[in-house]
Design an enzyme around this catalytic site. Sequence first.
Site, mmCIF file in Angstrom:
data_model
loop_
_atom_site.group_PDB
_atom_site.id
_atom_site.type_symbol
_atom_site.label_atom_id
_atom_site.label_comp_id
_atom_site.label_asym_id
_atom_site.label_seq_id
_atom_site.Cartn_x
_atom_site.Cartn_y
_atom_site.Cartn_z
ATOM 1 N N ARG A 1 9.035 50.055 65.665
ATOM 2 C CA ARG A 1 9.498 51.555 66.127
ATOM 3 C C ARG A 1 9.368 52.461 65.010
ATOM 4 O O ARG A 1 8.517 53.597 65.104
ATOM 5 C CB ARG A 1 10.550 51.756 67.169
ATOM 6 C CG ARG A 1 10.362 50.930 68.406
ATOM 7 C CD ARG A 1 11.638 50.470 69.041
ATOM 8 N NE ARG A 1 12.364 49.722 68.096
ATOM 9 C CZ ARG A 1 13.935 49.245 68.157
ATOM 10 N NH1 ARG A 1 14.729 50.035 68.979
ATOM 11 N NH2 ARG A 1 14.324 48.589 67.524
ATOM 12 N N LYS B 1 -17.066 37.479 78.154
ATOM 13 C CA LYS B 1 -16.186 38.404 79.080
ATOM 14 C C LYS B 1 -17.112 39.692 79.226
ATOM 15 O O LYS B 1 -17.136 40.262 80.142
ATOM 16 C CB LYS B 1 -14.752 38.711 78.605
ATOM 17 C CG LYS B 1 -14.003 37.539 78.915
ATOM 18 C CD LYS B 1 -12.704 37.819 78.373
ATOM 19 C CE LYS B 1 -12.342 38.118 76.788
ATOM 20 N NZ LYS B 1 -12.653 37.046 75.900
ATOM 21 N N GLY C 1 -28.326 31.124 79.592
ATOM 22 C CA GLY C 1 -29.372 32.125 78.696
ATOM 23 C C GLY C 1 -28.218 32.592 77.368
ATOM 24 O O GLY C 1 -28.747 33.507 76.615
ATOM 25 N N ASP D 1 -13.905 34.341 73.315
ATOM 26 C CA ASP D 1 -15.501 34.259 73.408
ATOM 27 C C ASP D 1 -15.965 33.582 74.477
ATOM 28 O O ASP D 1 -16.894 32.971 74.441
ATOM 29 C CB ASP D 1 -15.839 33.552 71.790
ATOM 30 C CG ASP D 1 -15.037 34.395 70.793
ATOM 31 O OD1 ASP D 1 -15.070 35.648 70.735
ATOM 32 O OD2 ASP D 1 -14.422 33.776 69.763
ATOM 33 N N ALA E 1 -11.353 42.193 68.615
ATOM 34 C CA ALA E 1 -12.365 41.582 69.642
ATOM 35 C C ALA E 1 -13.831 42.008 69.705
ATOM 36 O O ALA E 1 -14.096 42.856 68.689
ATOM 37 C CB ALA E 1 -11.656 42.380 71.081
ATOM 38 N N GLY E 2 -14.524 41.282 70.063
ATOM 39 C CA GLY E 2 -16.094 41.592 70.000
ATOM 40 C C GLY E 2 -16.758 41.157 71.300
ATOM 41 O O GLY E 2 -16.875 40.280 71.722
ATOM 42 N N HIS E 3 -16.891 42.213 71.965
ATOM 43 C CA HIS E 3 -17.611 41.982 73.351
ATOM 44 C C HIS E 3 -18.921 42.381 73.565
ATOM 45 O O HIS E 3 -19.498 43.592 73.478
ATOM 46 C CB HIS E 3 -16.771 42.891 74.495
ATOM 47 C CG HIS E 3 -15.543 42.082 74.738
ATOM 48 N ND1 HIS E 3 -14.409 42.894 75.434
ATOM 49 C CD2 HIS E 3 -14.880 41.275 74.273
ATOM 50 C CE1 HIS E 3 -13.093 42.236 75.385
ATOM 51 N NE2 HIS E 3 -13.257 41.070 74.724
ATOM 52 N N THR F 1 -3.111 35.771 68.929
ATOM 53 C CA THR F 1 -3.122 36.919 68.444
ATOM 54 C C THR F 1 -1.661 37.610 69.096
ATOM 55 O O THR F 1 -0.734 36.902 69.228
ATOM 56 C CB THR F 1 -4.326 37.695 69.268
ATOM 57 O OG1 THR F 1 -4.278 38.939 68.613
ATOM 58 C CG2 THR F 1 -3.944 37.792 70.870
ATOM 59 N N LYS G 1 -20.306 40.377 79.094
ATOM 60 C CA LYS G 1 -21.202 40.084 79.899
ATOM 61 C C LYS G 1 -20.953 40.433 81.414
ATOM 62 O O LYS G 1 -21.355 41.083 82.074
ATOM 63 C CB LYS G 1 -21.942 38.808 79.737
ATOM 64 C CG LYS G 1 -23.347 38.545 80.481
ATOM 65 C CD LYS G 1 -23.691 37.332 79.718
ATOM 66 C CE LYS G 1 -25.265 36.827 80.294
ATOM 67 N NZ LYS G 1 -25.628 35.512 79.787
ATOM 68 N N GLN H 1 -9.788 38.965 73.838
ATOM 69 C CA GLN H 1 -9.305 37.475 73.719
ATOM 70 C C GLN H 1 -9.017 36.529 74.840
ATOM 71 O O GLN H 1 -9.584 36.888 75.824
ATOM 72 C CB GLN H 1 -8.100 37.386 72.781
ATOM 73 C CG GLN H 1 -8.030 37.991 71.313
ATOM 74 C CD GLN H 1 -8.052 39.692 71.549
ATOM 75 O OE1 GLN H 1 -7.041 40.150 72.027
ATOM 76 N NE2 GLN H 1 -8.732 40.429 70.466
HETATM 77 P P1 IMP Z 1 -5.560 38.454 65.119
HETATM 78 O O1 IMP Z 1 -5.647 38.891 66.456
HETATM 79 O O2 IMP Z 1 -6.675 38.970 64.319
HETATM 80 O O3 IMP Z 1 -4.396 38.614 64.553
HETATM 81 O O4 IMP Z 1 -5.985 36.863 65.126
HETATM 82 C C1 IMP Z 1 -5.089 36.050 65.738
HETATM 83 C C2 IMP Z 1 -5.956 34.657 66.153
HETATM 84 O O5 IMP Z 1 -6.800 35.046 67.313
HETATM 85 C C3 IMP Z 1 -6.782 33.954 65.017
HETATM 86 O O6 IMP Z 1 -7.044 32.828 65.394
HETATM 87 C C4 IMP Z 1 -8.117 34.776 65.591
HETATM 88 O O7 IMP Z 1 -9.469 34.096 65.154
HETATM 89 C C5 IMP Z 1 -8.080 34.875 67.069
HETATM 90 N N1 IMP Z 1 -8.867 35.807 67.738
HETATM 91 C C6 IMP Z 1 -8.518 37.230 67.907
HETATM 92 N N2 IMP Z 1 -9.315 37.860 68.217
HETATM 93 C C7 IMP Z 1 -10.287 37.077 69.011
HETATM 94 C C8 IMP Z 1 -11.457 37.309 69.533
HETATM 95 O O8 IMP Z 1 -11.842 38.309 70.006
HETATM 96 N N3 IMP Z 1 -12.164 36.152 69.744
HETATM 97 C C9 IMP Z 1 -11.576 34.938 69.524
HETATM 98 N N4 IMP Z 1 -10.651 34.534 68.681
HETATM 99 C C10 IMP Z 1 -9.931 35.848 68.309
#
Ligand code: IMP
Length: 430
Positions: free
Chosen positions: A145, A16, A419, A13, A39-41, A245, A18, A230
């Site tokens: 596998r 990235k 911003g 977060d 993820a959320g970009h 993750t 942007k 991440q």
């Molecule tokens: P998972 O990837 O869903 O297994 O989550 C494992 C850890 O990574 C947790 O603490 C999540 O909140 C964190 N996490 C996974 N993806 C993101 C991301 O895109 N941004 C921030 N934290 C993330």
Amino acid sequence: MPGIVVVGTQWGDEGKGKVVYKLAKRAHAVVRYNGGNNAGHTVIDEHGEKVFHVLPAGAAIPDVKCFIAGGVVVHPRSLVDEIDTLEASGISLDGRFFISPNAHVVFPWHILDDQERQKKKSGQGIMIGTTGKGIGPCYKDKAGRDEAFRMGDFKEISEFLRRLEGVYTAKRAEFLWRYPSTDATFPDLEVVRDEYLRARERLLPYLSSTVRPLRDLLDQNKQVVFEAAQGTFLDVDSGTYPYVTSSNTVSSAASLLAKVPPRFISRIVGVMKAYITRVGEGPFPTEMDGETAAFVRATGKEFGATTGRPRRCGWLDGPLARYACLINDCTELVITKLDILGPVGRIKFCTDYLNVGRDLDEEDIWNLAGETPIYQEYGGWPGDLSNCHSRDDFPKPARRFLDNLEGYTGVPIHYISTGGQDREIVASFD
Ligand code: IMP
């Protein structure tokens, strides 16, 4: 060399999306190399806000090629939804989107397992605080596998259906054995089959080997942006394990997971928020007090782009920043959300940990929970930095903060983004 890796230097977060979007405007291709729809970009362009979960953020630019590399895990229906949403906004992916056959497939049992584990009572293992998208269980099957599927398995439909039935039966039995008192419903085989066959129809046209198309671009010296999901400290090998993750998020993973030799990568852009956030469990030495965190969370809109969860907020952590720059070998930094930090008032920056100083190594990452941060303080600056177009335009305390950060990490700051999520980068120095 034409490869640029964009990597998060914190716990994700950092902004990235942007940065990738800005770089992608001058690039020929963008490659997502790890993770999945956890993820959320976020990208904001003239048409509004778009949040990408597994599509590379460069997909927002109509003529840029987009690759989902073999290191990614794909939840097919979610990817179809993302493609539909993008196409509804008038942007087509036809002829420019490649999904590696090696990318692994997320199934409902992965999601159910992830979500059930979140409900564990104390004493039943470690609570990670995952996004519940099935990412960890899918990577577990990848390593295991025999119960895994790759996107390329969609090609041979009869073999896919044969294996699906067997794996479904085993996964259902395992789920009911592991969570006997669950109130979650394990979907029927027919439901799973229909959903995956529908998604298959939509995704098959994009299934394609990614190695040679990528290599051709790089051989022709065409710019390719590699987009990490991440952040460094969520990397399964380098992060604050087990609160991480399940994929590799660091810069070197771009080469491994996209099968691009390291010599093609010349720039490693480390994205660093002016403060830190973390979602989920795990150590966080510079976590802010509740009142300051609430202020930053509200002004910085620090809620998960995927889950909506409130993010924990903390001060910029110098020792972690130095370690992130070390292992990623960042060639430049992008600092984001400087405008959110300014109005906090007395601003803290952690220069050292009481016991180990500032030069962390692997074992210090193990012991973060016990560390006491030593802080340097700065005066605040106004939240509106929209008139700052060069470094000299920034208020003095902000300049000092940036100068010290640069000296401290030894990595030049090439862009400063202000911003929050709402505006383009207003000051760039390259
Ligand atoms: P998972 O990837 O869903 O297994 O989550 C494992 C850890 O990574 C947790 O603490 C999540 O909140 C964190 N996490 C996974 N993806 C993101 C991301 O895109 N941004 C921030 N934290 C993330």
